[in-house]
Write a protein that holds these residues in place. Structure first.
Motif, PDB file in Angstrom:
ATOM      1  N   GLN A   1     -18.919  -4.582   0.348  1.00 47.64           N
ATOM      2  CA  GLN A   1     -17.866  -4.208  -0.590  1.00 47.64           C
ATOM      3  C   GLN A   1     -17.598  -5.316  -1.619  1.00 47.64           C
ATOM      4  O   GLN A   1     -17.355  -6.463  -1.256  1.00 47.64           O
ATOM      5  CB  GLN A   1     -16.566  -3.907   0.154  1.00 47.64           C
ATOM      6  CG  GLN A   1     -15.582  -3.165  -0.736  1.00 47.64           C
ATOM      7  CD  GLN A   1     -14.162  -3.209  -0.204  1.00 47.64           C
ATOM      8  OE1 GLN A   1     -13.853  -3.976   0.690  1.00 47.64           O
ATOM      9  NE2 GLN A   1     -13.302  -2.395  -0.787  1.00 47.64           N
TER      10      GLN A   1
ATOM     11  N   TYR B   1       0.853  -1.201   0.000  1.00 45.99           N
ATOM     12  CA  TYR B   1       0.000   0.000   0.000  1.00 45.99           C
ATOM     13  C   TYR B   1       0.883   1.244   0.000  1.00 45.99           C
ATOM     14  O   TYR B   1       1.328   1.684   1.071  1.00 45.99           O
ATOM     15  CB  TYR B   1      -0.932  -0.004   1.215  1.00 45.99           C
ATOM     16  CG  TYR B   1      -1.800  -1.230   1.291  1.00 45.99           C
ATOM     17  CD1 TYR B   1      -2.935  -1.364   0.483  1.00 45.99           C
ATOM     18  CD2 TYR B   1      -1.477  -2.278   2.146  1.00 45.99           C
ATOM     19  CE1 TYR B   1      -3.722  -2.498   0.541  1.00 45.99           C
ATOM     20  CE2 TYR B   1      -2.265  -3.423   2.212  1.00 45.99           C
ATOM     21  CZ  TYR B   1      -3.376  -3.523   1.410  1.00 45.99           C
ATOM     22  OH  TYR B   1      -4.148  -4.647   1.461  1.00 45.99           O
TER      23      TYR B   1
ATOM     24  N   GLU C   1      -6.586  -5.398   6.070  1.00 47.45           N
ATOM     25  CA  GLU C   1      -8.007  -5.273   6.428  1.00 47.45           C
ATOM     26  C   GLU C   1      -8.281  -3.877   7.006  1.00 47.45           C
ATOM     27  O   GLU C   1      -9.265  -3.227   6.658  1.00 47.45           O
ATOM     28  CB  GLU C   1      -8.383  -6.377   7.433  1.00 47.45           C
ATOM     29  CG  GLU C   1      -9.807  -6.328   7.965  1.00 47.45           C
ATOM     30  CD  GLU C   1     -10.880  -6.422   6.885  1.00 47.45           C
ATOM     31  OE1 GLU C   1     -10.636  -7.112   5.870  1.00 47.45           O
ATOM     32  OE2 GLU C   1     -11.941  -5.790   7.044  1.00 47.45           O
TER      33      GLU C   1
ATOM     34  N   LYS D   1     -10.288   3.099   4.029  1.00 46.44           N
ATOM     35  CA  LYS D   1     -10.669   3.623   2.709  1.00 46.44           C
ATOM     36  C   LYS D   1     -12.183   3.671   2.560  1.00 46.44           C
ATOM     37  O   LYS D   1     -12.728   4.584   1.951  1.00 46.44           O
ATOM     38  CB  LYS D   1     -10.078   2.748   1.607  1.00 46.44           C
ATOM     39  CG  LYS D   1      -8.574   2.921   1.437  1.00 46.44           C
ATOM     40  CD  LYS D   1      -8.093   2.114   0.249  1.00 46.44           C
ATOM     41  CE  LYS D   1      -6.596   2.272   0.054  1.00 46.44           C
ATOM     42  NZ  LYS D   1      -6.102   1.384  -1.010  1.00 46.44           N
ATOM     43  N   ARG D   2     -12.855   2.673   3.108  1.00 47.56           N
ATOM     44  CA  ARG D   2     -14.313   2.622   2.984  1.00 47.56           C
ATOM     45  C   ARG D   2     -15.017   3.411   4.090  1.00 47.56           C
ATOM     46  O   ARG D   2     -16.239   3.488   4.103  1.00 47.56           O
ATOM     47  CB  ARG D   2     -14.798   1.175   3.003  1.00 47.56           C
ATOM     48  CG  ARG D   2     -14.362   0.396   1.762  1.00 47.56           C
ATOM     49  CD  ARG D   2     -15.088  -0.926   1.690  1.00 47.56           C
ATOM     50  NE  ARG D   2     -16.525  -0.730   1.693  1.00 47.56           N
ATOM     51  CZ  ARG D   2     -17.371  -1.347   2.500  1.00 47.56           C
ATOM     52  NH1 ARG D   2     -16.928  -2.189   3.421  1.00 47.56           N
ATOM     53  NH2 ARG D   2     -18.663  -1.121   2.410  1.00 47.56           N
TER      54      ARG D   2
ATOM     55  N   HIS E   1      -8.359  -1.324   4.196  1.00 44.29           N
ATOM     56  CA  HIS E   1      -9.628  -1.352   3.463  1.00 44.29           C
ATOM     57  C   HIS E   1     -10.732  -0.662   4.246  1.00 44.29           C
ATOM     58  O   HIS E   1     -11.539   0.077   3.688  1.00 44.29           O
ATOM     59  CB  HIS E   1     -10.046  -2.794   3.154  1.00 44.29           C
ATOM     60  CG  HIS E   1      -9.171  -3.436   2.148  1.00 44.29           C
ATOM     61  ND1 HIS E   1      -9.028  -2.951   0.863  1.00 44.29           N
ATOM     62  CD2 HIS E   1      -8.356  -4.519   2.215  1.00 44.29           C
ATOM     63  CE1 HIS E   1      -8.176  -3.702   0.193  1.00 44.29           C
ATOM     64  NE2 HIS E   1      -7.740  -4.663   0.991  1.00 44.29           N
ATOM     65  N   GLU E   2     -10.780  -0.906   5.547  1.00 42.84           N
ATOM     66  CA  GLU E   2     -11.846  -0.293   6.357  1.00 42.84           C
ATOM     67  C   GLU E   2     -11.680   1.215   6.438  1.00 42.84           C
ATOM     68  O   GLU E   2     -12.669   1.952   6.457  1.00 42.84           O
ATOM     69  CB  GLU E   2     -11.897  -0.932   7.747  1.00 42.84           C
ATOM     70  CG  GLU E   2     -12.365  -2.384   7.678  1.00 42.84           C
ATOM     71  CD  GLU E   2     -12.533  -3.051   9.041  1.00 42.84           C
ATOM     72  OE1 GLU E   2     -12.761  -2.342  10.043  1.00 42.84           O
ATOM     73  OE2 GLU E   2     -12.438  -4.294   9.096  1.00 42.84           O
TER      74      GLU E   2
END
Lengths: 341, 341
Positions: free
Chosen positions: A171, A31, A315, A321-322, A318-319
């Protein structure tokens, strides 16, 4: 997207910096927008970094912490005596807005108690839930919650779990997440009152794609994207799965242990199978998320290796970003408004 | 020992007389003192017997029954409309003393409701429990209860389950059965109040070899001879095990399915392993017993094959020989006296 920062409890888990530091380096490669703050013993962390020739990594910073919360520290003790510990300081960085998420492989009970104490619950949430993705026969994943954050809860809490799980599951899905309640099929009035009442609530909520009851043997069938149960049942169920997986692997080893030729052939036959089997212990592989808090917390398995801990960091990314906590809060408000009007 | 008689619901299960009749013949070969009464459709039963050249077996008798309780009949319906059904008449034979035990592969909920209604509970028992032996890594077996006869229960009920399970487990053991409570380890006060209270009761009972809490991943570890939990948790746990086992077998098959050579080699190498795996679904293999009734009732898995159904008959024979209901009743009286004085 601008940079995002994850606060890591570098000391948590069975291996501490030996795993958390190389896992951070691995996640940073994956990332490019990620920064990590490592909370823990400065010298242990720097020596791991120099082993990896990463002493001057521009996206790693270190915050020295004097203490580590032990694996047998009780949550109530952790609340009282955790000042200055790596876990608590990582969580405080999230609360202060210095980091966007916290990842720890430390003491689960302490992490749950401290997260709730430091980050606070989202409005509309009675209790936080621990959730993890489990693998399925259809190669999708299913999110199972609660996994032990709550030993007993009422129908409203189960309902909130369903909403929170759906937010996490949606998602990448081409359809609204299918939500099921874990139940048993033997009794007259299938299951207990709690599950029945929650089933009625879910049936009445047009925004939730409720698909009804599933039984234990359907957990891994891929028939639902979210499966909801109380923390006692979820914890027993997940750990039972781990026990059966170990039993299988054990029987397998016994069947070939006395015969080197069989061992060789088994490796050739089943090399990809063994890789798949390793993923059957899902929270070992991906980590479990604490949902319902004003911040993102991912719990990695205590015995996670570098790849597994890096996955837990993934994980968290991702959380972030969302913006999962905001989404949960918005969704709960919508669903509850619907229920009241 | 003089003869013992088992009443069989010949129509129950997915295959009815096709499985129950050959299984009876198999069990009669194994137990020379056994007599069976087959309850069900006379012509279906006699045609199966003549296929096996056993039309005149001296230890088989047939009682014709007009009805069969369907798999989707609810227990309350079964109670009202079961007169003359094979399951009910088999249970009535036990109540009337014409048979020593009943075995059925039929509708579980109906069997539990009818057993309780027709046979009645033993004194000192609040609720009957469904129990089955699960395999372990150490090749012992562990008795798990309750498996779904009760969705919610109090600490006294769990305590009674512990006593009943110990009576069933003690046969052939060189030591007093090790009794454990299924629990989770995450919360501050480990587990819920129910489990905690029962733990105190077990600790205070000198006649019970209580070994404390076990978690889900230790179910198959062989660390206890009896594991006690409520019916919701037990049912989910057992069915989850079944789900994981199926997932494994499925992954196995996928790993070799595209390669006939691999398939051949796998069969040759791992035939014994596959046999072991089949036994991982324990109640499929042995049946589950209903405990706490004034009579012996064994529930065979609906999809049981001839061997599995014959094993369920064998389980009934063992329980008759050991007079399990009397032993349970005596033991409960002892333990409760101890608690009160």
């Amino acid at each position: 997207m601008s940079g995002l920062t994850v606060a890591l409890d570098a000391m948590g888990g069975d291996f501490g910096p030996q795993v958390t530091v190389p896992a951070s380096v691995q996640a940073l490669l994956q990332y490019p927008e990620l920064k990590v703050i490592l909370f823990g013993d400065q010298s242990a962390i720097t020596s791991q970094l120099s082993l990896l020739n990463q002493s001057e990594h521009p996206r790693i910073s270190i915050v020295h912490c004097e203490h580590v919360i032990g694996n047998d520290t009780r949550p109530s003790q952790a609340l009282r005596r955790s000042q200055g510990s790596s876990m608590r300081m990582a969580l405080e960085a999230v609360a202060a807005g210095q980091a966007d998420a916290c990842v720890s492989a430390g003491n689960t009970g302490a992490l749950m108690a401290l997260s709730r104490f430091i980050l606070k619950l989202l409005p509309g949430v009675d209790r936080p839930a621990l959730v993890s993705a489990i693998p399925t026969r259809t190669d999708n994943k299913t999110w199972l919650l609660d996994l032990g954050a709550n030993v007993s809860c009422d129908a409203d809490t189960l309902f909130q779990f369903a909403v929170m799980g759906a937010v996490l599951a949606e998602q990448g899905l081409p359809h609204s997440p299918r939500v099921a309640l874990l139940n048993i099929g033997e009794e007259e009035i299938k299951g207990n009152d709690l599950v029945k009442r929650c089933s009625e609530m879910l049936t009445e909520s047009p925004d939730i794609n409720y698909v009804g009851y599933l039984e234990g043997d359907q957990l891994y069938s891929g028939q639902a994207d979210v499966i909801v149960c109380d923390g006692f049942v979820g914890n027993v169920s997940l750990k039972t799965s781990e026990g059966v997986a170990n039993l299988f692997i054990n029987q397998f080893k016994q069947a070939i242990s006395r015969n080197p030729l069989k061992q060789l052939i088994a490796k050739w036959l089943f090399s990809d199978l063994f890789d798949r089997l390793k993923r059957l212990n899902p929270d070992q592989y991906n980590g479990a998320s604490l949902l319902g808090l004003r911040g993102i917390v991912v719990k990695s398995h205590g015995s996670a290796d570098t790849t597994a801990f890096a996955n837990a960091i993934g994980e968290a990314v991702h959380e972030v970003k969302r913006q999962v906590p905001t989404k949960i809060s918005d969704r709960l408000e919508e669903v509850l408004l619907e229920r009241h009007y």
